[in-house]
Design an enzyme around this catalytic site. Structure first.
Site, PDB file in Angstrom:
ATOM      1  CD  GLN A  64      64.652  59.343 -20.581  1.00  0.00           C
ATOM      2  OE1 GLN A  64      63.914  58.818 -21.413  1.00  0.00           O
ATOM      3  NE2 GLN A  64      64.538  60.607 -20.257  1.00  0.00           N
ATOM      4  CG  ASP A  65      65.507  57.954 -14.914  1.00  0.00           C
ATOM      5  OD1 ASP A  65      66.688  58.308 -14.965  1.00  0.00           O
ATOM      6  OD2 ASP A  65      64.637  58.541 -14.270  1.00  0.00           O
TER       7      ASP A  65
END
Length: 220
Positions: A64-65
């Protein structure tokens, strides 16, 4: 726009670089790097692509990040630089590998060796402000990484897509299950690992599929 990214990816993603959203994203990212501490270091933003050319990809793991702590992020999802303590999700990934295929956890959390074997370790968002999780979400990176996944899904075949957690599963929803192997489970985060990540056997299942399709297995 001349983006510094591995040549085969540049060919496949060139249309994205000319789109308005990417120009806006580039200006935003440049501004952020000039004002704040941003991870990963600028030269490593496209590290996942640079280590794993388009035609060499065998497995795609979607994160995701980037990690937002000092020294952690280096452009590969779930991976950390040599000498950096393993984040909890990575600890659980190594636990599942041990349970699945018997390989002991390595001494480093640096997954470059996976990338060099054809594992695209792709975060949905490629940059983040220090200590501010999700701070660069919804700025355009997601459209760019969607385009990368779509190019692989449409132009390659017999790839393994590994989708841990609801976010990755939504991002990979369009992948043709008849053309590729899509492995989904709970996320390796301590919050969810016992809800279906442990015991998913994704590492052996990925290798079985690669082998069945004439590819060499990944040394996890």
């Amino acid at each position: 726009m001349n983006v510094q990214i591995e040549e085969s990816w540049k060919t496949h993603l060139q249309p994205e670089f000319e789109k308005d959203y990417f120009r806006t994203l580039t200006e935003f990212v440049k501004s952020e790097y000039s004002q704040y501490q941003i991870f990963p270091p600028g030269k490593l933003i496209f590290n996942a692509f640079n280590l794993c050319p388009f035609d060499k990809v065998k497995v795609v793991i979607i994160g995701q990040d980037p990690y937002h702590g000092p020294g952690q992020a280096h452009g590969l999802c779930f991976s950390v630089n040599d000498g950096v303590p393993f984040p909890p999700s990575l600890v659980n990934i190594f636990k599942e590998i041990k349970a699945d295929i018997g390989t002991d956890a390595p001494t480093t959390g640096n997954l470059t060796r996976w990338a060099e074997q054809g594992v695209l370790l792709l975060n949905a968002t490629l940059t983040v402000r220090a200590h501010q999780a999700g701070s660069h979400q919804n700025r355009g990176w997601e459209a760019f990484t969607d385009a990368a996944i779509r190019a692989l899904a449409e132009e390659r075949e017999h790839l393994v897509f590994i989708l841990w957690g609801a976010y990755a599963q939504r991002k990979g929803a369009f992948i043709d299950r008849n053309k590729h192997l899509v492995l989904s489970s709970a996320h390796p985060s301590p919050l969810s690992a016992y809800n279906g990540f442990f015991g998913n056997k994704h590492f052996s299942r990925a290798n079985d599929y690669l082998k069945a399709n004439g590819e060499t297995e990944i040394i996890w």
